[in-house]
Design a protein around this motif. Structure first.
Motif, PDB file in Angstrom:
ATOM      1  N   ILE A   1      -6.302  -9.337   9.049  1.00 16.40           N
ATOM      2  CA  ILE A   1      -5.028  -9.177   8.346  1.00 16.40           C
ATOM      3  C   ILE A   1      -4.468  -7.781   8.596  1.00 16.40           C
ATOM      4  O   ILE A   1      -5.157  -6.775   8.426  1.00 16.40           O
ATOM      5  CB  ILE A   1      -5.193  -9.408   6.831  1.00 16.40           C
ATOM      6  N   VAL A   2      -3.213  -7.743   9.024  1.00 13.59           N
ATOM      7  CA  VAL A   2      -2.486  -6.495   9.239  1.00 13.59           C
ATOM      8  C   VAL A   2      -1.300  -6.494   8.277  1.00 13.59           C
ATOM      9  O   VAL A   2      -0.604  -7.497   8.135  1.00 13.59           O
ATOM     10  CB  VAL A   2      -1.974  -6.393  10.691  1.00 13.59           C
ATOM     11  N   ALA A   3      -1.061  -5.385   7.611  1.00 12.30           N
ATOM     12  CA  ALA A   3       0.064  -5.315   6.671  1.00 12.30           C
ATOM     13  C   ALA A   3       0.467  -3.864   6.461  1.00 12.30           C
ATOM     14  O   ALA A   3      -0.377  -2.966   6.539  1.00 12.30           O
ATOM     15  CB  ALA A   3      -0.304  -5.956   5.337  1.00 12.30           C
ATOM     16  N   TYR A   4       1.744  -3.653   6.214  1.00 15.79           N
ATOM     17  CA  TYR A   4       2.235  -2.313   5.920  1.00 15.79           C
ATOM     18  C   TYR A   4       3.680  -2.391   5.443  1.00 15.79           C
ATOM     19  O   TYR A   4       4.348  -3.423   5.566  1.00 15.79           O
ATOM     20  CB  TYR A   4       2.125  -1.387   7.131  1.00 15.79           C
ATOM     21  N   ASP A   5       4.155  -1.286   4.886  1.00 13.28           N
ATOM     22  CA  ASP A   5       5.563  -1.170   4.517  1.00 13.28           C
ATOM     23  C   ASP A   5       6.381  -0.987   5.789  1.00 13.28           C
ATOM     24  O   ASP A   5       6.057  -0.127   6.624  1.00 13.28           O
ATOM     25  CB  ASP A   5       5.787   0.018   3.587  1.00 13.28           C
ATOM     26  N   ILE A   6       7.437  -1.770   5.930  1.00 11.17           N
ATOM     27  CA  ILE A   6       8.293  -1.676   7.112  1.00 11.17           C
ATOM     28  C   ILE A   6       9.356  -0.601   6.927  1.00 11.17           C
ATOM     29  O   ILE A   6       9.519   0.295   7.759  1.00 11.17           O
ATOM     30  CB  ILE A   6       8.987  -3.026   7.398  1.00 11.17           C
ATOM     31  N   CYS A   7      10.093  -0.703   5.830  1.00 11.94           N
ATOM     32  CA  CYS A   7      11.257   0.156   5.616  1.00 11.94           C
ATOM     33  C   CYS A   7      11.700   0.010   4.159  1.00 11.94           C
ATOM     34  O   CYS A   7      11.190  -0.859   3.444  1.00 11.94           O
ATOM     35  CB  CYS A   7      12.398  -0.238   6.556  1.00 11.94           C
ATOM     36  N   PRO A   8      12.651   0.803   3.707  1.00 13.77           N
ATOM     37  CA  PRO A   8      13.211   0.567   2.376  1.00 13.77           C
ATOM     38  C   PRO A   8      13.855  -0.811   2.296  1.00 13.77           C
ATOM     39  O   PRO A   8      14.374  -1.327   3.293  1.00 13.77           O
ATOM     40  CB  PRO A   8      14.263   1.671   2.239  1.00 13.77           C
ATOM     41  N   GLY A   9      13.809  -1.388   1.093  1.00 11.40           N
ATOM     42  CA  GLY A   9      14.419  -2.690   0.865  1.00 11.40           C
ATOM     43  C   GLY A   9      15.589  -2.565  -0.099  1.00 11.40           C
ATOM     44  O   GLY A   9      16.675  -2.126   0.273  1.00 11.40           O
ATOM     45  N   ASN A  10      15.343  -2.923  -1.352  1.00 10.15           N
ATOM     46  CA  ASN A  10      16.435  -2.944  -2.334  1.00 10.15           C
ATOM     47  C   ASN A  10      16.803  -1.572  -2.894  1.00 10.15           C
ATOM     48  O   ASN A  10      17.913  -1.394  -3.402  1.00 10.15           O
ATOM     49  CB  ASN A  10      16.048  -3.850  -3.520  1.00 10.15           C
ATOM     50  N   LEU A  11      15.897  -0.609  -2.816  1.00 13.84           N
ATOM     51  CA  LEU A  11      16.157   0.674  -3.479  1.00 13.84           C
ATOM     52  C   LEU A  11      17.433   1.358  -2.998  1.00 13.84           C
ATOM     53  O   LEU A  11      18.287   1.710  -3.823  1.00 13.84           O
ATOM     54  CB  LEU A  11      14.948   1.599  -3.330  1.00 13.84           C
TER      55      LEU A  11
ATOM     56  N   GLY B   1       0.507   1.551  11.830  1.00 10.27           N
ATOM     57  CA  GLY B   1      -0.096   1.274  10.539  1.00 10.27           C
ATOM     58  C   GLY B   1      -1.591   1.545  10.586  1.00 10.27           C
ATOM     59  O   GLY B   1      -2.158   1.745  11.673  1.00 10.27           O
ATOM     60  N   PRO B   2      -2.276   1.542   9.436  1.00  8.35           N
ATOM     61  CA  PRO B   2      -1.721   1.337   8.092  1.00  8.35           C
ATOM     62  C   PRO B   2      -0.820   2.501   7.667  1.00  8.35           C
ATOM     63  O   PRO B   2      -1.085   3.651   7.978  1.00  8.35           O
ATOM     64  CB  PRO B   2      -2.964   1.258   7.197  1.00  8.35           C
ATOM     65  N   LYS B   3       0.252   2.141   6.968  1.00 12.41           N
ATOM     66  CA  LYS B   3       1.173   3.153   6.459  1.00 12.41           C
ATOM     67  C   LYS B   3       1.907   2.572   5.261  1.00 12.41           C
ATOM     68  O   LYS B   3       2.020   1.349   5.125  1.00 12.41           O
ATOM     69  CB  LYS B   3       2.167   3.584   7.542  1.00 12.41           C
ATOM     70  N   SER B   4       2.382   3.440   4.392  1.00 13.55           N
ATOM     71  CA  SER B   4       3.091   2.970   3.205  1.00 13.55           C
ATOM     72  C   SER B   4       4.176   3.967   2.836  1.00 13.55           C
ATOM     73  O   SER B   4       4.135   5.136   3.237  1.00 13.55           O
ATOM     74  CB  SER B   4       2.129   2.769   2.028  1.00 13.55           C
ATOM     75  N   LEU B   5       5.144   3.490   2.082  1.00  8.12           N
ATOM     76  CA  LEU B   5       6.288   4.299   1.681  1.00  8.12           C
ATOM     77  C   LEU B   5       6.312   4.491   0.167  1.00  8.12           C
ATOM     78  O   LEU B   5       5.856   3.622  -0.575  1.00  8.12           O
ATOM     79  CB  LEU B   5       7.592   3.633   2.115  1.00  8.12           C
ATOM     80  N   GLY B   6       6.877   5.590  -0.267  1.00 12.24           N
ATOM     81  CA  GLY B   6       7.087   5.852  -1.687  1.00 12.24           C
ATOM     82  C   GLY B   6       8.465   6.434  -1.897  1.00 12.24           C
ATOM     83  O   GLY B   6       9.170   6.792  -0.937  1.00 12.24           O
TER      84      GLY B   6
END
Length: 357
Positions: A180-190, A233-238
């Motif tokens: 399984i590979v997963a990560y944040d792609i980009c900003p969404g609704n914010l 990745g792995p990477k995440s956004l805040g």
């Protein structure tokens, strides 16, 4: 034990409400774990509490601790009203699995903070509580995110090849060679919500304002050139990343419609690039962004595969369902954070358990 009845709580970075899902899980199946969504609801955040949560990253330690307890009281009150409204037999609920509200997310500095005091929530509801699901993964060297992919493949793998959730941020999960590979792609609704709020709207309903605007190609190139998109990745956004790198590129005092149009195009391009590079033939899309018809249309324009919209209750409550699932995995003593997704040294069983008495 192979059956678990859990109440999952999810309050995302968009701060558009507390999602509550009452879920029964069956872990008898040797292939997929199965679940039944017994009931669900969304509770709006009170205006004063919402204001405090939005200001919280600037709070002192004492202010943060006070807000932690206040949000815990709100969670408890919401759960008790939900139980009464849905006529749930309280003694059948083995635990509340609470995501909490993310205030700070800095895995590179070794921490993440989701407030909503577990002891307060447990004591006031008289139900076991599991919260703080992200910290152990960060201690193990991971990003503490994303956590939803284990639910994607544990509960929904028969629906699509990959999974896209468009909440405050857009994240993806898929498999490469059974990993399984997963990560944040980009900003969404914010950023979309923030731009709409500059016109005194809570959000851009169905992307109508964006659709009326024109693309600013100079801005589009700037957004697409952000360094994060070139990292592996792995990477995440805040939200800290948004404030430092993303928002300074936008105008919030004029050309709002054009900015919205440009951000939608940017989001669609970034999402589709990832989906296409992963050679996915079908992707299940959930989260608030799945209700933005114009954004979905633009993703379909760029994506080579099929974008699948599930039934409304899955769009609305998938993350709350998955956090209930993380709680069930915790009780079953099974890993609920995947190292291939987060970058941790190993899979971990994340969460802190609170007894009510």
């Amino acid at each position: 034990m192979s059956n678990y009845e859990i109440i999952g709580l999810m309050s995302g970075t968009s701060m558009d409400g507390l999602d509550i899902a009452h879920v029964r899980f069956d872990f008898n199946n040797n292939s997929n774990d199965s679940f039944v969504l017994l009931s669900a609801d969304t509770v709006p955040l009170p205006e004063e509490l919402l204001r405090k949560l939005m200001d919280a990253p600037n709070y002192s330690v004492a202010q943060m601790l006070i807000l932690d307890k206040e949000f815990g009281h709100f969670l408890a009150d919401s759960v008790l009203k939900f139980i009464e409204k849905k006529k749930i037999v309280k003694n059948n609920v083995q635990a509340i699995a609470s995501h909490g509200q993310t205030i700070l997310h800095q895995p590179n500095n070794g921490f993440t903070l989701q407030i909503g005091c577990g002891s307060t929530l447990s004591y006031l509801t008289n139900i076991n509580v599991i919260n703080d699901f992200r910290t152990k993964d960060i201690v193990a060297g991971g990003q503490g995110a994303p956590l939803v992919p284990i639910g994607d493949f544990g509960l929904f793998s028969d629906l699509a090849d990959g999974f896209l959730n468009i909440g405050g941020f857009a994240n993806v999960s898929f498999k490469t060679d059974d990993t399984i590979v997963a990560y944040d792609i980009c900003p969404g609704n914010l950023p979309l919500n923030k731009l709409a709020q500059a016109k005194n709207l809570a959000y851009d309903k169905n992307g109508e304002l964006a659709q009326s605007g024109e693309i600013n190609f100079f801005l589009l190139d700037l957004l697409n050139s952000l360094e994060y998109y070139h990292l592996d990745g792995p990477k995440s956004l805040g939200t800290e990343w948004l404030e430092e790198f993303y928002y300074p590129l936008l105008k919030f005092d004029k050309e709002i419609d054009n900015n919205l149009r440009t951000v939608v195009e940017h989001t669609a391009i970034q999402i589709s690039n990832v989906l296409n590079n992963a050679n996915l033939s079908s992707v299940l899309v959930t989260g608030g962004g799945a209700k933005n018809g114009f954004l979905v249309e633009r993703i379909k324009h760029y994506f080579n595969g099929e974008l699948i919209l599930p039934e409304q209750k899955i769009i609305d409550f998938k993350e709350a369902i998955v956090f209930a699932y993380l709680g069930a995995l915790y009780l079953a003593k099974r890993p609920n954070a995947i190292s291939s997704v987060t970058g941790a040294e190993k899979n971990t069983i994340g969460g802190v358990f609170h007894l009510p008495g």
